[in-house]
Motif scaffolding. Structure first.
Motif, PDB file in Angstrom:
ATOM      1  N   PHE A 177       0.834  -1.200   0.000  1.00 19.35           N
ATOM      2  CA  PHE A 177       0.000   0.000   0.000  1.00 19.35           C
ATOM      3  C   PHE A 177       0.870   1.251   0.000  1.00 19.35           C
ATOM      4  N   TYR A 178       1.906   1.241   0.847  1.00 17.52           N
ATOM      5  CA  TYR A 178       2.825   2.383   0.896  1.00 17.52           C
ATOM      6  C   TYR A 178       3.607   2.534  -0.410  1.00 17.52           C
ATOM      7  N   ASP A 179       3.961   1.414  -1.024  1.00 19.19           N
ATOM      8  CA  ASP A 179       4.687   1.467  -2.299  1.00 19.19           C
ATOM      9  C   ASP A 179       3.838   2.158  -3.378  1.00 19.19           C
ATOM     10  N   ILE A 180       2.535   1.837  -3.382  1.00 18.02           N
ATOM     11  CA  ILE A 180       1.632   2.454  -4.361  1.00 18.02           C
ATOM     12  C   ILE A 180       1.544   3.960  -4.123  1.00 18.02           C
ATOM     13  N   LEU A 181       1.438   4.345  -2.852  1.00 18.57           N
ATOM     14  CA  LEU A 181       1.399   5.775  -2.526  1.00 18.57           C
ATOM     15  C   LEU A 181       2.713   6.459  -2.899  1.00 18.57           C
ATOM     16  N   SER A 182       3.819   5.779  -2.668  1.00 19.46           N
ATOM     17  CA  SER A 182       5.139   6.340  -3.025  1.00 19.46           C
ATOM     18  C   SER A 182       5.222   6.619  -4.516  1.00 19.46           C
ATOM     19  N   GLU A 183       4.748   5.664  -5.313  1.00 21.83           N
ATOM     20  CA  GLU A 183       4.774   5.833  -6.766  1.00 21.83           C
ATOM     21  C   GLU A 183       3.891   7.004  -7.195  1.00 21.83           C
ATOM     22  N   ALA A 184       2.748   7.140  -6.522  1.00 25.02           N
ATOM     23  CA  ALA A 184       1.834   8.239  -6.856  1.00 25.02           C
ATOM     24  C   ALA A 184       2.453   9.592  -6.507  1.00 25.02           C
ATOM     25  N   ILE A 185       3.075   9.683  -5.336  1.00 25.50           N
ATOM     26  CA  ILE A 185       3.692  10.943  -4.902  1.00 25.50           C
ATOM     27  C   ILE A 185       4.878  11.298  -5.797  1.00 25.50           C
ATOM     28  N   ALA A 186       5.618  10.279  -6.248  1.00 26.56           N
ATOM     29  CA  ALA A 186       6.786  10.516  -7.107  1.00 26.56           C
ATOM     30  C   ALA A 186       6.401  11.174  -8.432  1.00 26.56           C
ATOM     31  N   LEU A 187       5.152  11.006  -8.856  1.00 33.28           N
ATOM     32  CA  LEU A 187       4.696  11.608 -10.109  1.00 33.28           C
ATOM     33  C   LEU A 187       4.725  13.133 -10.060  1.00 33.28           C
ATOM     34  N   TYR A 188       4.732  13.691  -8.849  1.00 42.44           N
ATOM     35  CA  TYR A 188       4.690  15.151  -8.686  1.00 42.44           C
ATOM     36  C   TYR A 188       6.088  15.777  -8.685  1.00 42.44           C
ATOM     37  N   LYS A 189       7.113  14.942  -8.757  1.00 42.14           N
ATOM     38  CA  LYS A 189       8.493  15.457  -8.752  1.00 42.14           C
ATOM     39  C   LYS A 189       8.711  16.419  -9.928  1.00 42.14           C
ATOM     40  N   GLY A 190       9.224  17.606  -9.597  1.00 39.01           N
ATOM     41  CA  GLY A 190       9.495  18.607 -10.619  1.00 39.01           C
ATOM     42  C   GLY A 190       8.300  19.474 -10.961  1.00 39.01           C
ATOM     43  N   GLY A 191       7.118  19.084 -10.457  1.00 35.04           N
ATOM     44  CA  GLY A 191       5.921  19.890 -10.706  1.00 35.04           C
ATOM     45  C   GLY A 191       5.761  20.951  -9.630  1.00 35.04           C
ATOM     46  N   GLU A 192       4.592  21.565  -9.591  1.00 32.66           N
ATOM     47  CA  GLU A 192       4.342  22.600  -8.601  1.00 32.66           C
ATOM     48  C   GLU A 192       4.169  21.964  -7.221  1.00 32.66           C
ATOM     49  N   LEU A 193       4.895  22.475  -6.241  1.00 34.64           N
ATOM     50  CA  LEU A 193       4.858  21.929  -4.891  1.00 34.64           C
ATOM     51  C   LEU A 193       3.461  22.036  -4.286  1.00 34.64           C
ATOM     52  N   SER A 194       2.757  23.131  -4.580  1.00 29.16           N
ATOM     53  CA  SER A 194       1.419  23.325  -4.017  1.00 29.16           C
ATOM     54  C   SER A 194       0.462  22.222  -4.463  1.00 29.16           C
ATOM     55  N   VAL A 195       0.624  21.740  -5.700  1.00 25.61           N
ATOM     56  CA  VAL A 195      -0.233  20.668  -6.219  1.00 25.61           C
ATOM     57  C   VAL A 195       0.062  19.362  -5.491  1.00 25.61           C
ATOM     58  N   ALA A 196       1.346  19.094  -5.255  1.00 25.11           N
ATOM     59  CA  ALA A 196       1.742  17.888  -4.512  1.00 25.11           C
ATOM     60  C   ALA A 196       1.184  17.928  -3.095  1.00 25.11           C
ATOM     61  N   LYS A 197       1.268  19.104  -2.472  1.00 24.35           N
ATOM     62  CA  LYS A 197       0.737  19.253  -1.107  1.00 24.35           C
ATOM     63  C   LYS A 197      -0.766  19.000  -1.090  1.00 24.35           C
ATOM     64  N   ASP A 198      -1.474  19.535  -2.082  1.00 20.28           N
ATOM     65  CA  ASP A 198      -2.932  19.339  -2.159  1.00 20.28           C
ATOM     66  C   ASP A 198      -3.277  17.854  -2.266  1.00 20.28           C
ATOM     67  N   PHE A 199      -2.491  17.119  -3.071  1.00 19.99           N
ATOM     68  CA  PHE A 199      -2.746  15.691  -3.239  1.00 19.99           C
ATOM     69  C   PHE A 199      -2.546  14.953  -1.918  1.00 19.99           C
ATOM     70  N   ILE A 200      -1.445  15.243  -1.238  1.00 15.44           N
ATOM     71  CA  ILE A 200      -1.157  14.560   0.027  1.00 15.44           C
ATOM     72  C   ILE A 200      -2.189  14.926   1.094  1.00 15.44           C
ATOM     73  N   HIS A 201      -2.620  16.186   1.110  1.00 17.40           N
ATOM     74  CA  HIS A 201      -3.653  16.594   2.062  1.00 17.40           C
ATOM     75  C   HIS A 201      -4.969  15.864   1.791  1.00 17.40           C
ATOM     76  N   SER A 202      -5.293  15.686   0.503  1.00 23.88           N
ATOM     77  CA  SER A 202      -6.540  14.995   0.166  1.00 23.88           C
ATOM     78  C   SER A 202      -6.501  13.541   0.624  1.00 23.88           C
ATOM     79  N   ILE A 203      -5.334  12.899   0.517  1.00 24.72           N
ATOM     80  CA  ILE A 203      -5.162  11.527   0.997  1.00 24.72           C
ATOM     81  C   ILE A 203      -5.330  11.488   2.516  1.00 24.72           C
ATOM     82  N   SER A 204      -4.679  12.421   3.185  1.00 24.94           N
ATOM     83  CA  SER A 204      -4.742  12.477   4.648  1.00 24.94           C
ATOM     84  C   SER A 204      -6.168  12.710   5.135  1.00 24.94           C
ATOM     85  N   ASP A 205      -6.876  13.612   4.462  1.00 23.22           N
ATOM     86  CA  ASP A 205      -8.260  13.921   4.860  1.00 23.22           C
ATOM     87  C   ASP A 205      -9.170  12.717   4.642  1.00 23.22           C
TER      88      ASP A 205
END
Length: 462
Positions: A177-205
């Motif tokens: 499960f963590y590996d899948i999340l890691s792969e998903a988060i890695a997709l945001y590398k080099g993109g806008e940090l605010s978008v990555a934060k929004d994605f992680i916050h949505s998962i947490s919520d």
């Protein structure tokens, strides 16, 4: 001015600005016309929504119900508008908007909480009630696979994959499960940090790793039901307990829907009041939609001490406003599209007021009004930053999972898996995952439930 004439004036103005004619005068005219368009649209919309809310609230009070302070704050704000001093109550209107936004965050968290318990109960139902059916995992997996790829649109395919994954039993280790999340988060590398934060916050919520402020205090009646569900041992659930839990779910769903429906209407009203308040210093009567004056008459009557909402006059007013909201919105759209381009040249106070009015007419009723325009230089999501964010997220999962039953953990994992980008590399991998999950259903009850849910997805929409 008549709506059709306003749109014609807007078109001429934009043409002149594009040709750089009389720029200073035309920018002032653009400010007045756009502010008036926002205000006209908001007043027309407000008159209809406030009438609806007032009917409900005044009826409750007449039947001996408690006076609702939110409603009376709204009435006072509207009265300040009809009295010609719209900005007088702007501070308290913004405070009410913040309060409603906070309440909706709490309701959303409760909705996620009870949906995850519904997920568990659905999978217990057939076994407890003796309604299990013979289901072929191979056939169901093939049906689900065919359904996913029966559309050629890649976006539709991905949405269907996520929907099916959400309903399949989660049969994976926490590390996978963590590996899948890691792969998903890695997709945001080099993109806008605010978008990555929004994605992680949505998962947490969604996984309820962090709870909104006021979660325990805002709705005591929901908290007591939540505490009851937290005390349930699903492993030993019998029919009587199942039926009781199901009844509680139905009851709490009704309560939450009622509260959410009212707050959504209230927020829409508050947003329109704020638009009128924000744009008041910059509007021009010359560019105000004629039918906004009728809407103001409606508002004045609604908030008067002698208001009679059953009066025939309201029927005549609303008949005259038929189609006015749509026409006012057309005028607004004609001007709003150029707002970002012209904002740097406008008076700073006017530009900020129009920016906030623009946010208040967006598709999200709860848009953050402090959100600034996206700057040219956006902070990038560096690998080291994503790694730290990921560690924090996994630590939250570890802490939360340590307090949950196996069933609760799986329900939250299923919810999260439905939110991450598709994590399969090929069609064969998708087919294999569907089959593996179905073959590893805990029992016939779970397989029956999953069969019903997935096959209901495949039914054509009515």
């Amino acid at each position: 001015m008549e709506a059709k004439k306003l749109r014609k004036e807007a078109k001429i103005l934009l043409t002149d600005l594009a040709a750089d004619r009389n720029r200073e005068d035309n920018l002032k005219k653009y400010t007045e016309m756009t502010a008036s368009a926002f205000s006209s649209y908001a007043r027309i919309k407000l008159s209809m929504n406030l009438f609806t809310l007032s009917e409900t609230e005044l009826e409750k009070e007449a039947e001996g119900g408690e006076r609702n302070e939110d409603y009376w704050i709204v009435r006072n704000a509207v009265k300040s508008i009809t009295d010609g001093v719209p900005t007088e109550t702007m501070r308290i209107t913004k405070e009410l908007r913040d309060l409603i936004t906070a309440r909706m965050k709490v309701l959303t968290a409760y909705t996620d909480f009870f949906e995850q318990h519904e997920y568990i109960l659905n999978r217990k139902e057939a076994g407890i009630l003796g309604q299990t059916e013979e289901v072929s995992p191979e056939q169901l997996a093939e049906e689900a696979f065919s359904y996913v790829f029966s559309d050629q649109d890649k976006m539709v395919v991905n949405t269907r994959i996520q929907s099916v994954v959400e309903q399949l039993p989660v049969r994976m280790t926490k590390q996978r499960f963590y590996d899948i999340l890691s792969e998903a988060i890695a997709l945001y590398k080099g993109g806008e940090l605010s978008v990555a934060k929004d994605f992680i916050h949505s998962i947490s919520d969604a996984a309820l790793l962090t709870l909104p402020e006021g979660f325990d205090e805002t709705y005591p009646e929901l908290k007591s039901i939540r505490n009851f569900f937290d005390s349930v041992t699903y492993k030993d659930l019998d029919e009587a307990e199942y039926l009781h839990l199901n009844d509680e779910l139905d009851r709490v769903t009704e309560v939450m829907e009622e509260k959410a429906t009212r707050d959504l209407l209230l927020q829409e009203i508050v947003n329109d009041i704020l638009i009128v308040q924000l744009t008041a210093p910059f509007i021009s009567k010359e560019y105000t939609d004629d039918r906004a004056a009728t809407a103001e008459e409606v508002l004045g009557m609604i908030v008067s001490d002698k208001a009679d909402l059953s009066a025939e006059q309201f029927d005549r007013w609303f008949l005259s406003l038929e189609g006015a909201q749509e026409e006012a919105y057309e005028t607004l759209l004609a001007l709003e599209g150029s707002l970002e381009a012209f904002s740097p040249e406008l008076d700073e106070a006017a530009a900020d007021a129009l920016r906030q009015a623009d946010l208040l007419t967006s598709t999200s009723l709860f848009m953050d009004l402090d959100r600034k325009e996206i700057t040219v230089v956006e902070e990038k999501a560096e690998e080291s930053v994503l790694e730290e964010m990921k560690k924090t997220l996994f630590a939250q999962f570890d802490e939360t999972f340590s307090k949950l039953s196996k069933e609760e953990k799986r329900s939250r994992m299923a919810k999260v898996l439905s939110m991450v980008p598709v994590f399969f590399n090929s069609r064969d991998e998708i087919r294999e995952y569907f089959l593996y999950a179905l073959e590893n259903c805990r029992d016939d009850s779970e397989l029956t439930a999953v069969s019903h849910i997935i096959r209901s997805m495949m039914l054509p929409e009515a």
